[in-house]
Design an enzyme around this catalytic site. Structure first.
Site, PDB file in Angstrom:
ATOM      1  N   PRO A  53       0.823  -1.284  -0.130  1.00 42.52           N
ATOM      2  CA  PRO A  53      -0.039  -0.182   0.127  1.00 42.52           C
ATOM      3  C   PRO A  53       0.874   1.129   0.089  1.00 42.52           C
ATOM      4  CG  PRO A  53      -0.158  -1.048   2.021  1.00 42.52           C
ATOM      5  CD  PRO A  53       0.709  -1.990   1.317  1.00 42.52           C
ATOM      6  N   ASP A  54       0.115   2.369  -0.261  1.00 40.57           N
ATOM      7  CA  ASP A  54       1.017   3.654  -0.452  1.00 40.57           C
ATOM      8  C   ASP A  54       0.739   4.268   0.793  1.00 40.57           C
ATOM      9  OD1 ASP A  54       1.860   6.019  -1.398  1.00 40.57           O
ATOM     10  OD2 ASP A  54       0.024   6.583  -2.551  1.00 40.57           O
ATOM     11  N   ALA A  55       1.727   3.865   1.653  1.00 37.32           N
ATOM     12  CA  ALA A  55       1.548   4.434   3.202  1.00 37.32           C
ATOM     13  C   ALA A  55       2.921   4.401   3.730  1.00 37.32           C
ATOM     14  CB  ALA A  55       0.680   3.508   3.884  1.00 37.32           C
ATOM     15  N   TYR A 121      -7.583   5.976   0.210  1.00 41.81           N
ATOM     16  CA  TYR A 121      -7.935   4.865   0.959  1.00 41.81           C
ATOM     17  C   TYR A 121      -9.038   5.476   2.027  1.00 41.81           C
ATOM     18  CZ  TYR A 121      -3.446   3.031  -0.329  1.00 41.81           C
ATOM     19  OH  TYR A 121      -2.533   2.175  -1.163  1.00 41.81           O
TER      20      TYR A 121
END
Ligand code: SPV
Ligand code: MG
Length: 556
Positions: A53-55, A121
């Site tokens: 995930p983009d986190a 998200y």
């Protein structure tokens, strides 16, 4: 012009800067080829390409490596999505230094806390840093940059986090005052209303950036009219790749045959072109040492031999089996054992019977005797670089090939010196006349062959050379250097132009000539043709007796 300067120039221009996302060098190259002005090294795409995930899960180092990989593969500027700068203002300074050093034209830093969450998200906790802190990061970034043109984009997530228009405008103004070169106002609204309202209220000269991922009906023209200078299509390349791969793989799994997805995939040649295989090839030729691995062999297997009838009634002689292996297979075994894998076969008579794997074929319709040269030149485009020419009807010991490969001459012919011991020295006429050669220096009186360091030159060659004047037999194996190959091609072309239908050495015309006639022509033009001496170790299969003899002599 460096890429930051290119980006600056685009910023000064009147047109909108249209940017698309990429996650590796190849996708970056596709963005460039599609005509975009710049590439967005997207955090979303890069994370997704790691199946993460983009986190802020990937590190700054990992993201930088990808951004550099993209930038190195393209000529257009890369703008790197640096999330929140990977920490506070101090971290941001190093981020700028490293990205700038890597040739990245600009970076974007958003006011999310560390670790961030992708703007889209659902159900995740969204927190922003204080605007003062983010303005400090922008100041630090601008002071850390080493070159004038490097671009720092400040991004506010105020609308995404639900803080409202006032807060978004306030933050953006603070970031612009801190020195940001552009402001990215992000929104997850399905309509562009929010960002259009923001643009209407934006009074600063600092240009605006839009990322129309969710408000997808809004065009570049709409955004340009609203005052946006840059539009980033942040992730469409990756999303289309996922769709295409998923569908192709599903069809292939079901059909279990590669042809079923042929219309869904690009050709291998397109991939070769994208990754620069042609420059790999030319660089190999330029810089790699020439070893046997880069030698090509052309086997002449087009001819028909009536003396071998009825053995060759249904197959060419190269496919004659001798103790479980055809002549051609025996040749290929030896070539492969010398690391020669690039093998071209000129086929003619019963060509469909020559169908061994890993060969490349040229077909000749000149199967009658005495058209050997015309057949060879069917494969003219292959007579480039270092080339071995091999008659398709000889069986030879591997050591002969090994010796030939060591020759440094431009044109080398393998010459059997045992012939002279058998015939020339003791005056016994040969039963059958082969391709004889006269050498310089000629063998000394009282000759007994001893391998010599110095190779002799071939001065005459041909079937019609009087045997009493010959010093050896050409076995049907020759090697050309890169220059030798060029000279051979040029000589053939030139002799054809000048000679037309006239006699060509032993042949009635160049059109009916043998390879040895062309060798004689090289000699006549002053070209050095070196004899690589051998002493037996080979046989030619030209007659029924030769064939029987081979059966009797060869091991399985
Ligand atoms: C990204 O591509 O990583 C971006 C743009 O930051 S977005 O995903 O739309 O937030
Ligand atoms: Mg991002």
């Amino acid at each position: 012009m460096n890429k930051a300067a290119k980006l600056r120039e685009a910023l000064r221009g009147s047109k909108p800067i249209v940017v698309a996302g990429a996650h590796n060098a190849l996708s970056g190259k596709l963005v460039e080829r599609a005509g975009y002005d710049a590439i967005w090294a997207s955090g979303f795409e890069i994370s997704a390409s790691f199946a993460l995930p983009d986190a802020n899960i990937l590190t700054a180092t990992e993201n930088l490596a990808v951004a550099k990989q993209i930038s190195d593969a393209v000529g257009i500027p890369v703008i790197a999505d640096c999330d929140n700068g990977y920490g506070n203002a101090i971290n941001v300074m190093r981020t700028v230094e490293e990205y700038e050093k890597a040739g990245i034209a600009g970076i974007c830093i958003e006011d999310n806390i560390f670790p961030k969450r992708c703007s889209f998200y659902a159900g995740v906790k969204r927190e922003l840093v204080l605007p003062e802190e983010h303005a400090g990061k922008i100041r630090a970034a601008k002071e850390a940059q080493a070159t004038r043109d490097f671009v720092v984009i400040a991004r506010t997530e105020a609308l995404i986090a639900g803080w409202g228009m006032e807060e978004a405008l306030k933050r953006a103004r603070m970031y612009a005052e801190a020195g940001a070169d552009m402001i990215l106002i992000h929104s997850k609204s399905k309509k562009a209303d929010e960002i259009l309202e923001f643009a209407r209220n934006w009074t600063s000269d600092v240009p605006l950036v839009s990322v129309p991922t969710i408000y997808k009906e809004t065009s570049v023209t709409d955004l340009q009219k609203a005052g946006f200078k840059m539009v980033i299509f942040a992730n469409h390349g990756l999303r289309s790749a996922i769709k295409a791969m998923r569908e192709t793989l599903a069809v292939l799994r079901k059909e279990e045959k590669a042809a079923s997805v042929e219309d869904r995939v690009v050709s291998l040649e397109e991939v070769y072109e994208l990754v620069g295989v042609s420059s790999l090839n030319s660089n190999e030729k330029k810089y790699l040492p020439v070893g046997a691995g880069s030698v090509k062999t052309i086997i002449l297997a087009a001819g028909f031999e009536k003396e071998l009838m009825p053995l060759v009634e249904d197959k060419p002689k190269g496919m004659l089996d001798i103790k479980g292996k055809t002549i051609l297979e025996r040749q290929i075994d030896n070539l492969n054992a010398c690391n020669i894998k690039d093998i071209v076969v000129v086929r003619g008579y019963k060509k469909e019977k020559i169908n061994l794997p890993n060969l490349r074929f040229y077909d000749s319709d000149r199967v009658d005797e005495g058209c050997e040269l015309a057949s060879l030149f069917r494969a003219e485009s292959e007579i480039v670089g270092k080339v071995i020419l091999l008659y398709g009807d000889i069986i030879f010991d591997k050591s002969i090939l090994e010796k030939l490969l060591q020759s440094e001459a431009d044109v080398s012919l393998v010459v059997d010196r045992a012939w002279y011991d058998l015939h020339g020295a003791n005056g016994t006429a040969p039963v059958r006349q082969g391709d004889l050669v006269a050498l310089d220096p000629a063998p000394a009186a009282g000759y007994r062959y001893l391998p010599s360091e110095v190779s002799a030159r071939v001065v005459r060659i041909g079937e019609k050379l009087p045997w009493k004047e010959a010093h050896g037999e050409f076995i049907g194996m020759a090697m050309l250097s890169e220059r030798g190959a060029r000279v051979l091609r040029e000589t053939y072309r030139d002799a054809g132009l000048k000679g037309g239908g006239k006699r060509f050495h032993e042949a009635e015309s160049i059109d009916k000539a043998s390879f040895t006639d062309l060798v004689q022509e090289l000699v006549a033009r002053g070209e050095k043709v070196a004899a690589v001496d051998i002493y037996k170790g080979w046989m030619e299969i030209d007659t029924f007796d030769d064939y029987k003899n081979a059966w009797a002599t060869l091991r399985k």
